[in-house]
Design a protein around this motif. Sequence first.
Motif, PDB file in Angstrom:
ATOM      1  N   GLN A 482      56.776  13.983  -9.712  1.00  0.00           N
ATOM      2  CA  GLN A 482      57.750  13.173  -8.995  1.00  0.00           C
ATOM      3  C   GLN A 482      59.118  13.229  -9.656  1.00  0.00           C
ATOM      4  OE1 GLN A 482      55.528   9.570  -9.041  1.00  0.00           O
ATOM      5  NE2 GLN A 482      53.988  10.363  -7.652  1.00  0.00           N
ATOM      6  N   MET A 483      59.156  13.290 -10.990  1.00  0.00           N
ATOM      7  CA  MET A 483      60.430  13.484 -11.670  1.00  0.00           C
ATOM      8  C   MET A 483      60.997  14.870 -11.375  1.00  0.00           C
ATOM      9  SD  MET A 483      62.655  12.135 -13.899  1.00  0.00           S
ATOM     10  CE  MET A 483      61.995  11.121 -15.223  1.00  0.00           C
ATOM     11  N   ALA A 484      60.122  15.856 -11.197  1.00  0.00           N
ATOM     12  CA  ALA A 484      60.590  17.208 -10.911  1.00  0.00           C
ATOM     13  C   ALA A 484      61.307  17.275  -9.567  1.00  0.00           C
ATOM     14  CB  ALA A 484      59.419  18.186 -10.930  1.00  0.00           C
ATOM     15  N   GLN A 485      60.986  16.383  -8.632  1.00  0.00           N
ATOM     16  CA  GLN A 485      61.711  16.343  -7.362  1.00  0.00           C
ATOM     17  C   GLN A 485      63.099  15.752  -7.537  1.00  0.00           C
ATOM     18  OE1 GLN A 485      59.576  15.209  -3.714  1.00  0.00           O
ATOM     19  NE2 GLN A 485      57.733  15.025  -4.942  1.00  0.00           N
ATOM     20  N   LEU A 486      63.267  14.918  -8.559  1.00  0.00           N
ATOM     21  CA  LEU A 486      64.580  14.334  -8.815  1.00  0.00           C
ATOM     22  C   LEU A 486      65.475  15.299  -9.588  1.00  0.00           C
ATOM     23  CD1 LEU A 486      63.510  10.724  -9.869  1.00  0.00           C
ATOM     24  CD2 LEU A 486      64.127  11.558  -7.602  1.00  0.00           C
ATOM     25  N   LEU A 487      64.876  16.006 -10.542  1.00  0.00           N
ATOM     26  CA  LEU A 487      65.618  16.954 -11.370  1.00  0.00           C
ATOM     27  C   LEU A 487      65.099  18.351 -11.052  1.00  0.00           C
ATOM     28  CD1 LEU A 487      67.879  16.552 -13.436  1.00  0.00           C
ATOM     29  CD2 LEU A 487      66.177  16.690 -15.244  1.00  0.00           C
ATOM     30  N   GLN A 488      65.670  18.955 -10.014  1.00  0.00           N
ATOM     31  CA  GLN A 488      65.171  20.218  -9.488  1.00  0.00           C
ATOM     32  C   GLN A 488      65.698  21.405 -10.282  1.00  0.00           C
ATOM     33  OE1 GLN A 488      66.475  20.262  -5.404  1.00  0.00           O
ATOM     34  NE2 GLN A 488      64.469  19.652  -4.643  1.00  0.00           N
ATOM     35  N   TYR A 489      64.935  22.486 -10.246  1.00  0.00           N
ATOM     36  CA  TYR A 489      65.477  23.765 -10.687  1.00  0.00           C
ATOM     37  C   TYR A 489      66.624  24.161  -9.754  1.00  0.00           C
ATOM     38  CZ  TYR A 489      61.616  24.616 -13.930  1.00  0.00           C
ATOM     39  OH  TYR A 489      60.730  24.536 -14.964  1.00  0.00           O
ATOM     40  N   ARG A 490      67.613  24.777 -10.321  1.00  0.00           N
ATOM     41  CA  ARG A 490      68.748  25.208  -9.496  1.00  0.00           C
ATOM     42  C   ARG A 490      68.315  26.204  -8.435  1.00  0.00           C
ATOM     43  NH1 ARG A 490      74.755  26.234 -11.746  1.00  0.00           N
ATOM     44  NH2 ARG A 490      75.762  26.817  -9.786  1.00  0.00           N
TER      45      ARG A 490
END
Length: 789
Positions: A482-490
């Motif tokens: 869920q954090m990965a959806q907030l801080l996405q890979y470019r």
Amino acid sequence: MDHPGLRIGPLIPEQDYERLEDCDPEGSQDSPLHGEDHQPLLHVPEGLRGSWHHIQNLDSFFTKIYSFHQRNGFACILLEDVFLLGQFIFIVTFTTFLLRCVDYNVLFNNQPKNQTRPGPFHSKVTLSDAILPSAQCAEKVHDSPLLVFLLVLAAGFWLFQLLRSVCNLFSYWDIQVFYREALHIPPEELSSVSWAEVQSRLLELQRSGGLCVQPRPLTELDVHHRILRYTNYQVALANKGLLPARCPLPWGGSAAFLSRGLALNVDLLLFRGPFSLFRGGWELPEAYKRSDLRGVLASRWRRTVLLLAAVNLALSPLVLAWQVLYAFYSHVELLRREPGAFGARRWSRLARLQLRHFNELPHELRARLARAYRPAAAFLRAAEPAAPLRALLARQLVFFSGALFAALLVLTIYDEDVLAVEHVLTTMTALGVTATVARSFIPEEQYQGRPSQLLLQAALAHMHYLPEEPGAVGARASSYWQMAQLLQYRAVSLLEELLSPLLTPLFLLFWFHPRALEIIDFFHHFTVDVAGVGDICSFALMDVKRHGHPQWLSEGQTEASLSQRAEDGKTELSLMRFSLAHPQWQPPGHSSKFLGHLRGRVQQDAAAWGATSTRSPPTPGVLSACTSPLPEAFLANLLVNPRQPQRDLSPTAPCPAAATASLLASISRMVQDPSCVSPGGTGSQKLTQLPELVSAEMSLHAIYLHQLHQQQQQEPWGEASASSPPRPWSSPSQPGSPDEEKPSWSSDGSSPASSPRQQWGIQRARNLFPKRFQETTDTQKEPLPGPLH
């Protein structure tokens, strides 16, 4: 003004939220003051008789004042618009040139070059040999009717943008005059003046009668309400689970989608489109305040969604082509220069919506997320399920690709003819890109060995919201995704934007179209009328009594039903942030009472910590020395040595939030200590002169409120589950679609029985704890809230 059959929202006595009959803040056509002979009365002081003495659209005026400051003045705005228009011309003309004016057979040396051109003979192919003559190029363009049509369409769009830019520049020129003559801020000093100072001068000008007649003095909150009128609605929609759009995944859960194109369509559907709810104005039409028209309005809105989806589908090939061209011209050079940039993370549009406080301006949000970036990215590296294995593989890949690159590099240094060998240069480039990308997956040394919970707390200090409640089932793995959806890979963000033209029509059809009734009911129930401001989102008032949550320290003060509560402590945290950022703002009675109760709780816990702890408070030297560069070092010390919540919550056990309360009390004494104020500062100016103190104090308040919330979450599960819906990004494996006959919002036009997030929470609880859920739901059922009159 209350009309029969209308629901305008509860009136709050402390601020007299009601319609003015003698002041039209926007120059509405229905106002009795509108017309040639009935203009709003306004006292204009001498020397202020400029174009701003008769402002009919304060929303646009305040927004342009803020935008003028953030865009660094008229010269920068002018150049930015010129460069954007020139960039559009370049992309269109250069792409046409590449398609019709280059002989690629000559360029690739697949055929002999044309020797008929005048000039000296040369055997080497040059760029001029591959470029066709202008007449031949124009003929090839005319031979393609589709290309001609696209060029005409692009020219029309460019002319529209040019006209729009010219109109904006005229208005910004007036804003520049306003800054110089009314606010006494010349252009050369604009960059050194903070927005807080601009806002202070604006409020002082209003108090002298220089802008518009108001029923009461203009406050900082009024300015934020006008600048963020629509943004606050979007934040509330996200808080209630209606934004962003979500797609169920085959393996469970869901993926959020909120691209730039979809956000633009949402803005057209709800706020600024010709068939939207607000239609770019300050007032929600009265029909949306009537409960008996909700079905008709929902049907009309569905037709608007269908029409907009059809337009998006028809334009999707053009938009997709533009997205691809723009991404190609913008990112290829970055890929060559810094290939690892695509492996870096960036805050997504979803994060900027869900982590945003009510009444938080864009520059404040950017600064807060910038401070949270490093710990949040480090948490993702540490908490990733396959992080150690991936780091090991990345190191090996860096070694082997670097070894091959080194060998080829030595050969080219020895003899440059090696570069003439086919694909040698391409191979060297690919090896360099591979090594750079793989190196980005190796964690930084300063974060290696630090526990993920510590990094998550460091991120929480600035994010103010957690992706998952600690202690929840599967929280550690769920928090990462869920954090990965907030801080996405470019790279993921870029792919999302490229696919946006194809996915936006689908989400309009399958997400927004079925939820038309819920969205209409949302605006019906959560819109209030503020005197002199107009219709705003009721959550933006940050009223703890109406929208507070009992598990966020507002128990006993809030009267909000289950459906009226803002989730995740959004009301309480937003109120605390706004009060710290604007110390001169006087909150209304209930909000002021909550702030006083919170500060009293901090002092009580700090005293308890000092009485029961055998060790001195952390970093006493930092907390007592006003001369050291403190807030950052002091906050860093807290995050390096966090106090983990105690498992034993008995009355004799130390309070887990007591250590944070002790630090909060210490930093509050720093703020109130006159010796800590910069020279020449007064008591009312200290926070504006020390913004880092505001950031540090708010970070501690966020941690403190979350610690108190965790204590309540550790109560018996059934008691907490009845009043605590899931996190905004905790999605069910099968998200339910609203039923037209039995919508999730009560059919009598009163408050909603449960929001989409609360429905998903119930379904998620059934899946996780079927037996326990049955026991708690049988004994703890909350009655449906009554009408909001």
